[in-house]
Scaffold this active site. Structure first.
Site: not given
Length: 289
Positions: A242-244, A284
C-alpha cells in the site's frame, strides 16, 4: 569516555544509513564527517552513543564511543541490534542476482535496513506519519518530541509511553494534529503504559501474528504494522504494497505507465523471499535522489 572499533566482514552502506536518518530533523548527525549520535534507553536511564564510519561500503569499519562506562557491553549490543551488523548483506545481494531486481541491486548495493532507535519511538512516529506527505509528517513528529520529549547532550529522546498517556488530546491538537491522530497516539500510549500492549513481547512474534494483533488497535492498519516491523524490529521479509513510494519506484524501475495494482506487485515480488524488506528499501532508495 570509551571507544571501540567494529569491522564487518560484509558490505554495508553506512552513508545511506546516515542519509535516511537525516530526513528526520531530530537526528543529530554529520553526513560529511560520517557520524550519528544515538539516543539509547537502558534500565530507565538515558545514554548517548556516537557511531562514526571510518571505513568504506566494501570494507565497513566503525568507531563507537560513549560516556556511559558501566553499561558499555549492553550499549554495544544495542548498537549491533540497531545496525543489524549480524546480517551478511553480500548474501542478500547474491539472492537478487538473476531476479527482476538484479539491475536495481547492482546500482544500489549494500542497502541495510535503517531502523528507528527504539520500538516505541518507531511506532509513534509511524502513526504520526501515516497518510501525510514527508515534509509535514516530520514537522509533526518534531513538534511532538520537542514539546513532550527531552534532550541530553544535544540529542533528542522521545517521551515515554507513560508521559504521553497523561496528555490531553487538545495538547496535540495545538500542534496541528488531527483529532483522530491525537487519539491514536495517546490511546496507543495508554495501552502500552497500562501493560496491555507489550512491544518487546510483540517484537518476538511472527510477522503475520504481529500484523493481526496490531491492527486490532484503533488507528493502526496493515501499513503501520508492516512499517513498524521493518523499521522498528528490523524484519527482513516485508513488502508494504500500500506504500505509494514503493508503487512509484516500481512504476519507474519497470517502465510501466501506471502504478502497479496488488496482483502486479505480487507477481513482481514472486522471487524476493525471504528478503522482501531489502527489496522495499532499495526501491525506496532508487527514488530518494
Amino acid at each position: 569516555m570509551w571507544k571501540e572499533e567494529k569491522e564487518l566482514v560484509t558490505t554495508y552502506n553506512f552513508d545511506y544509513t546516515l542519509k535516511r536518518w537525516s530526513f528526520d530533523p531530530l537526528t543529530k548527525l554529520d553526513l560529511e564527517e560520517r557520524w550519528v549520535a544515538i539516543p539509547v534507553k537502558l534500565h530507565n536511564k538515558d545514554h548517548v552513543v556516537r557511531v562514526k564510519g571510518i571505513g568504506t561500503t566494501s570494507a565497513p569499519k566503525f568507531e563507537i564511543s560513549s560516556n556511559s562506562e558501566l553499561v558499555k557491553e549492553e550499549l554495544l549490543e544495542h548498537i549491533k541490534w540497531l545496525f543489524q551488523w549480524g546480517r551478511d548483506l553480500n548474501k542478500v545481494h547474491e539472492h537478487f542476482q538473476g531476479t527482476n531486481l538484479e539491475m536495481l541491486f547492482n546500482e544500489y548495493p549494500a542497502t541495510p535496513i535503517v531502523k528507528d532507535f527504539h520500538l516505541y519511538d518507531c511506532l509513534i512516529k509511524v502513526i504520526i506519519h501515516q497518510q501525510l506527505n514527508m515534509k509535514f509528517a516530520y514537522t509533526l513528529s518534531t513538534r511532538f518530541v520537542e514539546n513532550f520529549g527531552y534532550e541530553k547532550n544535544g540529542v533528542w529522546f522521545y517521551p515515554s509511553p507513560e508521559t504521553v498517556a497523561q496528555l490531553e488530546y487538545s495538547q496535540l491538537r495545538e500542534l496541528q494534529f488531527s483529532q483522530r491522530k491525537a487519539e491514536y497516539v495517546i490511546d496507543t500510549s495508554r495501552l502500552i503504559a497500562a501493560g496491555e500492549l507489550d512491544l518487546e513481547e510483540l517484537a518476538e512474534q511472527p510477522d503475520e501474528l504481529v500484523v493481526k494483533e496490531m491492527t486490532k488497535i484503533r488507528g493502526i492498519g496493515p501499513w503501520t504494522a508492516e512499517n513498524w516491523l521493518m523499521f522498528g524490529v528490523g524484519r527482513e521479509n516485508l513488502f508494504p504494497k500500500a506504500d505509494i513510494g514503493i508503487q512509484n519506484a516500481l512504476k519507474k524501475y519497470f517502465g510501466i505507465d501506471h502504478k502497479p495494482d496488488f496482483q502486479e506487485m505480487m507477481d513482481f515480488s514472486e522471487n524476493w523471499d525471504p528478503f522482501k524488506s531489502y527489496a522495499s528499501l532499495t526501491l525506496w532508495r532508487s527514488i530518494e535522489g
